[in-house]
Enzyme design. Structure first.
Site, PDB file in Angstrom:
ATOM      1  N   ASP A  43       0.843  -1.199   0.000  1.00 49.93           N
ATOM      2  CA  ASP A  43       0.000   0.000   0.000  1.00 49.93           C
ATOM      3  C   ASP A  43       0.874   1.244   0.000  1.00 49.93           C
ATOM      4  O   ASP A  43       1.544   1.541   0.987  1.00 49.93           O
ATOM      5  CB  ASP A  43      -0.884   0.018   1.251  1.00 49.93           C
ATOM      6  CG  ASP A  43      -1.799   1.236   1.282  1.00 49.93           C
ATOM      7  OD1 ASP A  43      -2.928   1.131   0.764  1.00 49.93           O
ATOM      8  OD2 ASP A  43      -1.389   2.296   1.800  1.00 49.93           O
ATOM      9  N   TYR A  48       3.198   9.678  -0.472  1.00 48.61           N
ATOM     10  CA  TYR A  48       4.292   9.088   0.311  1.00 48.61           C
ATOM     11  C   TYR A  48       5.655   9.265  -0.372  1.00 48.61           C
ATOM     12  O   TYR A  48       6.682   8.947   0.198  1.00 48.61           O
ATOM     13  CB  TYR A  48       4.058   7.587   0.562  1.00 48.61           C
ATOM     14  CG  TYR A  48       2.748   7.217   1.221  1.00 48.61           C
ATOM     15  CD1 TYR A  48       1.922   8.193   1.787  1.00 48.61           C
ATOM     16  CD2 TYR A  48       2.309   5.902   1.282  1.00 48.61           C
ATOM     17  CE1 TYR A  48       0.708   7.846   2.377  1.00 48.61           C
ATOM     18  CE2 TYR A  48       1.114   5.557   1.878  1.00 48.61           C
ATOM     19  CZ  TYR A  48       0.307   6.537   2.409  1.00 48.61           C
ATOM     20  OH  TYR A  48      -0.888   6.187   2.989  1.00 48.61           O
ATOM     21  N   LYS A  73      -2.697   5.920  -4.345  1.00 50.54           N
ATOM     22  CA  LYS A  73      -3.825   6.822  -4.053  1.00 50.54           C
ATOM     23  C   LYS A  73      -3.660   8.179  -4.720  1.00 50.54           C
ATOM     24  O   LYS A  73      -2.541   8.676  -4.878  1.00 50.54           O
ATOM     25  CB  LYS A  73      -3.950   7.033  -2.531  1.00 50.54           C
ATOM     26  CG  LYS A  73      -3.872   5.747  -1.738  1.00 50.54           C
ATOM     27  CD  LYS A  73      -4.073   5.928  -0.252  1.00 50.54           C
ATOM     28  CE  LYS A  73      -3.686   4.652   0.490  1.00 50.54           C
ATOM     29  NZ  LYS A  73      -2.262   4.587   0.877  1.00 50.54           N
ATOM     30  N   HIS A 106      -7.635   9.495  -1.952  1.00 50.79           N
ATOM     31  CA  HIS A 106      -6.969   9.468  -0.641  1.00 50.79           C
ATOM     32  C   HIS A 106      -7.829  10.047   0.479  1.00 50.79           C
ATOM     33  O   HIS A 106      -7.792   9.577   1.615  1.00 50.79           O
ATOM     34  CB  HIS A 106      -5.647  10.252  -0.741  1.00 50.79           C
ATOM     35  CG  HIS A 106      -4.603   9.802   0.229  1.00 50.79           C
ATOM     36  ND1 HIS A 106      -3.269   9.730  -0.081  1.00 50.79           N
ATOM     37  CD2 HIS A 106      -4.679   9.391   1.516  1.00 50.79           C
ATOM     38  CE1 HIS A 106      -2.579   9.302   0.966  1.00 50.79           C
ATOM     39  NE2 HIS A 106      -3.424   9.090   1.954  1.00 50.79           N
TER      40      HIS A 106
HETATM   41  P1  NDP Z   1       0.820   1.530  11.906  1.00 50.35           P
HETATM   42  O1  NDP Z   1      -0.337   1.474  12.839  1.00 50.35           O
HETATM   43  O2  NDP Z   1       0.973   0.487  10.900  1.00 50.35           O
HETATM   44  O3  NDP Z   1       2.137   1.638  12.801  1.00 50.35           O
HETATM   45  C1  NDP Z   1       3.402   1.848  12.253  1.00 50.35           C
HETATM   46  C2  NDP Z   1       4.405   2.113  13.384  1.00 50.35           C
HETATM   47  O4  NDP Z   1       4.489   0.974  14.237  1.00 50.35           O
HETATM   48  C3  NDP Z   1       5.785   2.394  12.880  1.00 50.35           C
HETATM   49  O5  NDP Z   1       6.359   3.345  13.764  1.00 50.35           O
HETATM   50  C4  NDP Z   1       6.508   1.061  13.011  1.00 50.35           C
HETATM   51  O6  NDP Z   1       7.881   1.257  13.244  1.00 50.35           O
HETATM   52  C5  NDP Z   1       5.829   0.489  14.234  1.00 50.35           C
HETATM   53  N1  NDP Z   1       5.725  -0.981  14.208  1.00 50.35           N
HETATM   54  C6  NDP Z   1       5.320  -1.751  13.157  1.00 50.35           C
HETATM   55  N2  NDP Z   1       5.282  -3.054  13.502  1.00 50.35           N
HETATM   56  C7  NDP Z   1       5.709  -3.119  14.784  1.00 50.35           C
HETATM   57  C8  NDP Z   1       5.907  -4.199  15.685  1.00 50.35           C
HETATM   58  N3  NDP Z   1       5.657  -5.450  15.322  1.00 50.35           N
HETATM   59  N4  NDP Z   1       6.356  -3.904  16.937  1.00 50.35           N
HETATM   60  C9  NDP Z   1       6.613  -2.632  17.308  1.00 50.35           C
HETATM   61  N5  NDP Z   1       6.418  -1.569  16.497  1.00 50.35           N
HETATM   62  C10 NDP Z   1       5.975  -1.805  15.248  1.00 50.35           C
HETATM   63  O7  NDP Z   1       0.803   2.995  11.269  1.00 50.35           O
HETATM   64  P2  NDP Z   1       0.647   3.732   9.865  1.00 50.35           P
HETATM   65  O8  NDP Z   1       0.006   5.025  10.188  1.00 50.35           O
HETATM   66  O9  NDP Z   1       1.909   3.748   9.112  1.00 50.35           O
HETATM   67  O10 NDP Z   1      -0.436   2.868   9.047  1.00 50.35           O
HETATM   68  C11 NDP Z   1      -0.112   1.767   8.237  1.00 50.35           C
HETATM   69  C12 NDP Z   1      -0.291   2.066   6.771  1.00 50.35           C
HETATM   70  O11 NDP Z   1      -1.617   2.479   6.492  1.00 50.35           O
HETATM   71  C13 NDP Z   1       0.547   3.245   6.244  1.00 50.35           C
HETATM   72  O12 NDP Z   1       1.899   2.908   6.074  1.00 50.35           O
HETATM   73  C14 NDP Z   1      -0.174   3.556   4.967  1.00 50.35           C
HETATM   74  O13 NDP Z   1       0.171   2.612   3.971  1.00 50.35           O
HETATM   75  C15 NDP Z   1      -1.625   3.408   5.406  1.00 50.35           C
HETATM   76  N6  NDP Z   1      -2.207   4.692   5.854  1.00 50.35           N
HETATM   77  C16 NDP Z   1      -3.166   5.269   5.061  1.00 50.35           C
HETATM   78  C17 NDP Z   1      -3.725   6.475   5.404  1.00 50.35           C
HETATM   79  C18 NDP Z   1      -4.770   7.083   4.532  1.00 50.35           C
HETATM   80  O14 NDP Z   1      -5.112   8.252   4.748  1.00 50.35           O
HETATM   81  N7  NDP Z   1      -5.310   6.359   3.580  1.00 50.35           N
HETATM   82  C19 NDP Z   1      -3.305   7.209   6.624  1.00 50.35           C
HETATM   83  C20 NDP Z   1      -2.339   6.495   7.425  1.00 50.35           C
HETATM   84  C21 NDP Z   1      -1.826   5.277   7.034  1.00 50.35           C
HETATM   85  P3  NDP Z   1       9.079   0.934  12.186  1.00 50.35           P
HETATM   86  O15 NDP Z   1       8.577   1.244  10.805  1.00 50.35           O
HETATM   87  O16 NDP Z   1      10.150   1.848  12.628  1.00 50.35           O
HETATM   88  O17 NDP Z   1       9.416  -0.514  12.359  1.00 50.35           O
END
Ligand code: NDP
Length: 269
Positions: A43, A48, A73, A106
């Site tokens: 995704d 991004y 998006k 988006h």
């Molecule tokens: P998430 O809820 O997926 O959390 C991501 C965070 O959690 C990062 O800091 C990551 O750190 C950390 N993390 C991931 N896995 C673990 C684990 N197993 N243990 C501990 N920490 C962990 O947040 P997002 O907001 O990024 O949402 C996910 C995806 O959803 C986005 O990447 C995007 O693709 C989508 N999205 C879409 C939106 C929209 O408006 N349509 C808005 C927001 C998100 P690290 O990377 O440092 O490992």
């Protein structure tokens, strides 16, 4: 790998990798790692700034294009009919792909979203996108779209996790056969120390992140945890060997407190 069938019968891997806030290099490495351990859905979004890196990682993976489901998006400032068509071309070019599996609006930008939807419908006709949908659409936005369109978005991607359990929106989408997709499914890691998550984590010998992902899968949602850390990308994929009981799910449902980590589309008229 668990898959979900969209209203148009397309089969989609339930779990994918999100790449928001991943730098180009991190994004490339994360996608390569994810694909090497079995993820088959990525995704990304124009906003991004890593579409090119996603595309490069897919090409370098050695997998067939048809094995991978790619979402991108349409960004807010490119909404409107003509702008959306042009933005799609740019995304496709940067991804270096011949088609996109799922193209989403988006955010429901007021005054623009219906024109943008019209553009997505014509892109779908053209065949360079296989599925079209929306993101951050709340019930009123969906009602407006359905009233002005003869086609229904196949997906609505919204923030969704136990701390933001949008039950009414989920039920509305289910009735309309719009597949809900959970973004920020880990609440960006900001609730990992909640006692209920820790208790279930101990009970199932799984991490709080895995418990949150399993909750989304057990609700039949598409889910896209983001990580650029290889060990976490692997951990987040190791969720197919356990189940939460109805009582566990109920406990998690009770955590809803309207906690948003991202933007708030309920304020968009
Ligand atoms: P998430 O809820 O997926 O959390 C991501 C965070 O959690 C990062 O800091 C990551 O750190 C950390 N993390 C991931 N896995 C673990 C684990 N197993 N243990 C501990 N920490 C962990 O947040 P997002 O907001 O990024 O949402 C996910 C995806 O959803 C986005 O990447 C995007 O693709 C989508 N999205 C879409 C939106 C929209 O408006 N349509 C808005 C927001 C998100 P690290 O990377 O440092 O490992």
């Amino acid at each position: 790998m668990l898959s979900i069938k969209l209203a148009n019968q397309t089969k989609v891997p339930a779990l994918g990798l999100g790449v928001w806030q991943a730098s180009p290099e991190d994004c490339y490495r994360a996608v390569r790692h994810a694909l090497s351990i079995g993820y088959r859905r990525i995704d990304t979004a124009r906003a991004y700034r890593n579409e090119a890196d996603v595309g490069r990682a897919i090409r370098d993976s050695g997998l067939q294009r048809s094995e991978i489901f790619v979402t991108t998006k349409l960004w807010n400032e490119h909404q409107g009919y003509d702008q959306a068509l042009q933005a799609f071309d740019r995304s496709l070019k940067d991804l270096g792909l011949e088609f996109i599996d799922l193209y989403l609006i988006h955010f429901p930008v007021r005054g623009k979203r219906l024109e943008s939807w019209r553009a997505l419908q014509s892109l779908l006709q053209g065949g360079r996108v296989k599925n079209i949908g929306v993101s951050n659409f709340m019930i009123p936005h969906l009602q407006e779209l359905l009233a002005h369109s003869d086609s229904v978005p196949v997906v609505n991607q919204v923030e969704f996790h136990p701390f933001l359990y949008q039950r009414e929106l989920l039920e509305f989408c289910q009735k309309q056969r719009i597949q809900l997709e959970a973004y920020s499914p880990l609440a960006q890691g900001r609730k990992f120390d909640h006692p209920v998550l820790l208790e279930l984590s101990r009970q199932h010998q799984k991490s709080p992140a895995q418990i949150m992902i399993r909750w989304a899968l057990d609700k039949n949602l598409m889910v896209i945890p983001k990580s650029v850390t290889p060990a976490r990308i692997s951990e987040n994929f190791a969720v197919f060997d356990f189940h939460l009981s109805p009582a566990d799910l109920e406990k998690l449902d009770q955590l809803n407190c309207g906690f948003r980590t991202c933007w708030d589309p309920t304020q968009e008229p």
